[in-house]
Design a protein around this motif. Structure first.
Motif, PDB file in Angstrom:
ATOM      1  N   SER A 191       0.842  -1.192   0.000  1.00  0.00           N
ATOM      2  CA  SER A 191       0.000   0.000   0.000  1.00  0.00           C
ATOM      3  C   SER A 191       0.881   1.247   0.000  1.00  0.00           C
ATOM      4  CB  SER A 191      -0.943   0.011   1.203  1.00  0.00           C
ATOM      5  OG  SER A 191      -0.227   0.073   2.405  1.00  0.00           O
ATOM      6  N   LEU A 192       0.325   2.298  -0.555  1.00  0.00           N
ATOM      7  CA  LEU A 192       1.015   3.580  -0.637  1.00  0.00           C
ATOM      8  C   LEU A 192       0.002   4.673  -0.352  1.00  0.00           C
ATOM      9  CD1 LEU A 192       3.656   5.107  -1.400  1.00  0.00           C
ATOM     10  CD2 LEU A 192       2.780   5.194  -3.734  1.00  0.00           C
ATOM     11  N   GLY A 193       0.231   5.448   0.702  1.00  0.00           N
ATOM     12  CA  GLY A 193      -0.676   6.530   1.065  1.00  0.00           C
ATOM     13  C   GLY A 193      -0.395   7.778   0.253  1.00  0.00           C
ATOM     14  N   ALA A 194      -1.463   8.538  -0.029  1.00  0.00           N
ATOM     15  CA  ALA A 194      -1.322   9.776  -0.802  1.00  0.00           C
ATOM     16  C   ALA A 194      -2.321  10.822  -0.307  1.00  0.00           C
ATOM     17  CB  ALA A 194      -1.539   9.500  -2.285  1.00  0.00           C
ATOM     18  N   LEU A 195      -1.991  12.070  -0.556  1.00  0.00           N
ATOM     19  CA  LEU A 195      -2.778  13.213  -0.091  1.00  0.00           C
ATOM     20  C   LEU A 195      -3.240  14.042  -1.278  1.00  0.00           C
ATOM     21  CD1 LEU A 195      -3.544  15.320   2.230  1.00  0.00           C
ATOM     22  CD2 LEU A 195      -1.311  16.330   1.755  1.00  0.00           C
ATOM     23  N   GLN A 196      -4.447  14.607  -1.154  1.00  0.00           N
ATOM     24  CA  GLN A 196      -4.935  15.581  -2.132  1.00  0.00           C
ATOM     25  C   GLN A 196      -5.339  16.844  -1.389  1.00  0.00           C
ATOM     26  OE1 GLN A 196      -6.945  14.438  -5.691  1.00  0.00           O
ATOM     27  NE2 GLN A 196      -8.735  15.660  -5.158  1.00  0.00           N
ATOM     28  N   ASN A 197      -4.806  17.991  -1.825  1.00  0.00           N
ATOM     29  CA  ASN A 197      -5.171  19.284  -1.276  1.00  0.00           C
ATOM     30  C   ASN A 197      -5.299  20.239  -2.459  1.00  0.00           C
ATOM     31  OD1 ASN A 197      -5.164  21.905  -0.114  1.00  0.00           O
ATOM     32  ND2 ASN A 197      -4.310  21.043   1.755  1.00  0.00           N
ATOM     33  N   ASP A 253      -3.704  23.751  -2.774  1.00  0.00           N
ATOM     34  CA  ASP A 253      -2.235  23.792  -2.797  1.00  0.00           C
ATOM     35  C   ASP A 253      -1.633  23.064  -3.998  1.00  0.00           C
ATOM     36  OD1 ASP A 253      -1.957  25.340  -0.476  1.00  0.00           O
ATOM     37  OD2 ASP A 253      -2.137  23.575   0.801  1.00  0.00           O
ATOM     38  N   TRP A 254      -2.460  22.709  -4.978  1.00  0.00           N
ATOM     39  CA  TRP A 254      -2.026  22.075  -6.219  1.00  0.00           C
ATOM     40  C   TRP A 254      -1.450  20.678  -5.969  1.00  0.00           C
ATOM     41  CZ3 TRP A 254      -0.342  25.462 -10.785  1.00  0.00           C
ATOM     42  CH2 TRP A 254      -0.994  26.692 -10.765  1.00  0.00           C
ATOM     43  N   ILE A 255      -1.942  20.019  -4.925  1.00  0.00           N
ATOM     44  CA  ILE A 255      -1.508  18.662  -4.596  1.00  0.00           C
ATOM     45  C   ILE A 255      -2.641  17.716  -4.975  1.00  0.00           C
ATOM     46  CG2 ILE A 255      -0.788  17.099  -2.761  1.00  0.00           C
ATOM     47  CD1 ILE A 255       0.008  19.703  -1.173  1.00  0.00           C
ATOM     48  N   PHE A 256      -2.367  16.781  -5.870  1.00  0.00           N
ATOM     49  CA  PHE A 256      -3.401  15.869  -6.349  1.00  0.00           C
ATOM     50  C   PHE A 256      -2.952  14.421  -6.204  1.00  0.00           C
ATOM     51  CE2 PHE A 256      -4.404  19.860  -8.331  1.00  0.00           C
ATOM     52  CZ  PHE A 256      -5.787  19.906  -8.265  1.00  0.00           C
ATOM     53  N   LEU A 257      -3.928  13.568  -5.966  1.00  0.00           N
ATOM     54  CA  LEU A 257      -3.642  12.135  -5.914  1.00  0.00           C
ATOM     55  C   LEU A 257      -3.132  11.670  -7.275  1.00  0.00           C
ATOM     56  CD1 LEU A 257      -6.857  10.942  -4.051  1.00  0.00           C
ATOM     57  CD2 LEU A 257      -4.551  11.054  -3.107  1.00  0.00           C
ATOM     58  N   PRO A 258      -2.300  10.643  -7.299  1.00  0.00           N
ATOM     59  CA  PRO A 258      -1.891  10.073  -8.592  1.00  0.00           C
ATOM     60  C   PRO A 258      -3.101   9.483  -9.322  1.00  0.00           C
ATOM     61  CG  PRO A 258      -0.707   9.046  -6.754  1.00  0.00           C
ATOM     62  CD  PRO A 258      -1.699   9.960  -6.172  1.00  0.00           C
ATOM     63  N   LYS A 259      -3.028   9.424 -10.644  1.00  0.00           N
ATOM     64  CA  LYS A 259      -4.078   8.763 -11.423  1.00  0.00           C
ATOM     65  C   LYS A 259      -4.109   7.278 -11.109  1.00  0.00           C
ATOM     66  CE  LYS A 259      -2.733   9.947 -15.579  1.00  0.00           C
ATOM     67  NZ  LYS A 259      -2.652  10.133 -17.031  1.00  0.00           N
ATOM     68  N   GLN A 260      -2.920   6.727 -10.893  1.00  0.00           N
ATOM     69  CA  GLN A 260      -2.790   5.294 -10.682  1.00  0.00           C
ATOM     70  C   GLN A 260      -1.462   5.021  -9.980  1.00  0.00           C
ATOM     71  OE1 GLN A 260      -1.677   2.685 -14.082  1.00  0.00           O
ATOM     72  NE2 GLN A 260      -3.672   1.728 -13.720  1.00  0.00           N
ATOM     73  N   VAL A 261      -1.436   3.933  -9.215  1.00  0.00           N
ATOM     74  CA  VAL A 261      -0.191   3.460  -8.625  1.00  0.00           C
ATOM     75  C   VAL A 261       0.020   2.031  -9.092  1.00  0.00           C
ATOM     76  CG1 VAL A 261       1.021   2.867  -6.498  1.00  0.00           C
ATOM     77  CG2 VAL A 261      -0.304   4.977  -6.611  1.00  0.00           C
ATOM     78  N   LYS A 262       1.214   1.778  -9.646  1.00  0.00           N
ATOM     79  CA  LYS A 262       1.591   0.439 -10.103  1.00  0.00           C
ATOM     80  C   LYS A 262       2.583  -0.142  -9.102  1.00  0.00           C
ATOM     81  CE  LYS A 262       1.170   1.606 -14.970  1.00  0.00           C
ATOM     82  NZ  LYS A 262       1.843   1.674 -16.261  1.00  0.00           N
ATOM     83  N   PHE A 263       2.349  -1.392  -8.716  1.00  0.00           N
ATOM     84  CA  PHE A 263       3.247  -2.080  -7.790  1.00  0.00           C
ATOM     85  C   PHE A 263       4.044  -3.130  -8.553  1.00  0.00           C
ATOM     86  CE2 PHE A 263      -0.259  -0.600  -5.118  1.00  0.00           C
ATOM     87  CZ  PHE A 263       0.441   0.069  -4.127  1.00  0.00           C
ATOM     88  N   GLN A 264       5.343  -3.175  -8.275  1.00  0.00           N
ATOM     89  CA  GLN A 264       6.239  -4.122  -8.940  1.00  0.00           C
ATOM     90  C   GLN A 264       7.129  -4.805  -7.915  1.00  0.00           C
ATOM     91  OE1 GLN A 264       8.320  -1.531 -11.684  1.00  0.00           O
ATOM     92  NE2 GLN A 264       6.812  -1.926 -13.287  1.00  0.00           N
ATOM     93  N   SER A 265       7.656  -5.965  -8.291  1.00  0.00           N
ATOM     94  CA  SER A 265       8.591  -6.679  -7.413  1.00  0.00           C
ATOM     95  C   SER A 265       9.704  -7.303  -8.237  1.00  0.00           C
ATOM     96  CB  SER A 265       7.869  -7.753  -6.602  1.00  0.00           C
ATOM     97  OG  SER A 265       7.371  -8.740  -7.454  1.00  0.00           O
ATOM     98  N   SER A 266      10.789  -7.665  -7.515  1.00  0.00           N
ATOM     99  CA  SER A 266      11.958  -8.236  -8.174  1.00  0.00           C
ATOM    100  C   SER A 266      12.729  -9.096  -7.179  1.00  0.00           C
ATOM    101  CB  SER A 266      12.854  -7.113  -8.689  1.00  0.00           C
ATOM    102  OG  SER A 266      14.078  -7.610  -9.173  1.00  0.00           O
ATOM    103  N   ILE A 267      13.408 -10.070  -7.699  1.00  0.00           N
ATOM    104  CA  ILE A 267      14.315 -10.877  -6.884  1.00  0.00           C
ATOM    105  C   ILE A 267      15.729 -10.305  -6.968  1.00  0.00           C
ATOM    106  CG2 ILE A 267      15.377 -13.163  -6.623  1.00  0.00           C
ATOM    107  CD1 ILE A 267      12.500 -13.121  -5.686  1.00  0.00           C
ATOM    108  N   ASP A 268      16.112  -9.806  -8.165  1.00  0.00           N
ATOM    109  CA  ASP A 268      17.490  -9.356  -8.376  1.00  0.00           C
ATOM    110  C   ASP A 268      17.691  -7.836  -8.338  1.00  0.00           C
ATOM    111  OD1 ASP A 268      16.397  -8.512 -10.784  1.00  0.00           O
ATOM    112  OD2 ASP A 268      17.498  -9.960 -12.008  1.00  0.00           O
ATOM    113  N   GLY A 269      16.615  -7.054  -8.260  1.00  0.00           N
ATOM    114  CA  GLY A 269      16.732  -5.598  -8.231  1.00  0.00           C
ATOM    115  C   GLY A 269      16.931  -4.963  -9.592  1.00  0.00           C
ATOM    116  N   VAL A 270      16.961  -5.777 -10.643  1.00  0.00           N
ATOM    117  CA  VAL A 270      17.137  -5.284 -12.013  1.00  0.00           C
ATOM    118  C   VAL A 270      15.879  -5.540 -12.839  1.00  0.00           C
ATOM    119  CG1 VAL A 270      18.478  -5.514 -14.135  1.00  0.00           C
ATOM    120  CG2 VAL A 270      19.627  -5.627 -11.916  1.00  0.00           C
ATOM    121  N   ASN A 271      15.410  -6.769 -12.803  1.00  0.00           N
ATOM    122  CA  ASN A 271      14.239  -7.178 -13.584  1.00  0.00           C
ATOM    123  C   ASN A 271      12.999  -7.149 -12.689  1.00  0.00           C
ATOM    124  OD1 ASN A 271      15.726  -7.959 -16.047  1.00  0.00           O
ATOM    125  ND2 ASN A 271      16.647  -9.427 -14.650  1.00  0.00           N
TER     126      ASN A 271
END
Length: 102
Positions: free
Chosen positions: A10-16, A19-37
């Motif tokens: 999970s990733l928390g986000a704020l909208q105000n 103050d020109w602060i807006f939530l992201p349109k989308q959040v993509k989550f990724q994972s890796s075993i080697d830190g490259v792929n």
């Protein structure tokens, strides 16, 4: 630094709006075993309207248990203030909070 079993992120986000602060349109989550792929695991779309004045939203994804050593979240910016905003079309901020992995 160890490979772990994970099932939620999970990733928390704020909208105000003023103050020109807006939530992201989308959040993509990724994972890796080697830190490259990295592999796309899931994505969460923003359900809150850009013209809502203030909001806090937790972009949370639950998925089948998987092994990962590295994880990341990619927040997709709105691109510009919405048309009814005083700064319509101009760049906006993204404010993010804790990135949780369980």
């Amino acid at each position: 630094g160890a490979v772990m079993y994970i099932k939620t992120r999970s990733l928390g986000a704020l909208q105000n709006y003023s103050d020109w602060i807006f939530l992201p349109k989308q959040v993509k989550f990724q994972s890796s075993i080697d830190g490259v792929n990295f592999t796309d695991i899931s994505s969460v779309d923003n359900p809150i309207a850009a013209d809502q004045k203030n909001a806090i939203f937790n972009f949370k994804a639950t998925f089948p248990v998987l092994k990962a050593k590295y994880v990341r979240a990619i927040a997709i910016n709105l691109g510009g203030a919405p048309k009814n905003h005083p700064g319509a079309g101009k760049p906006v901020w993204i404010f993010l909070d804790e990135f949780m992995v369980n």
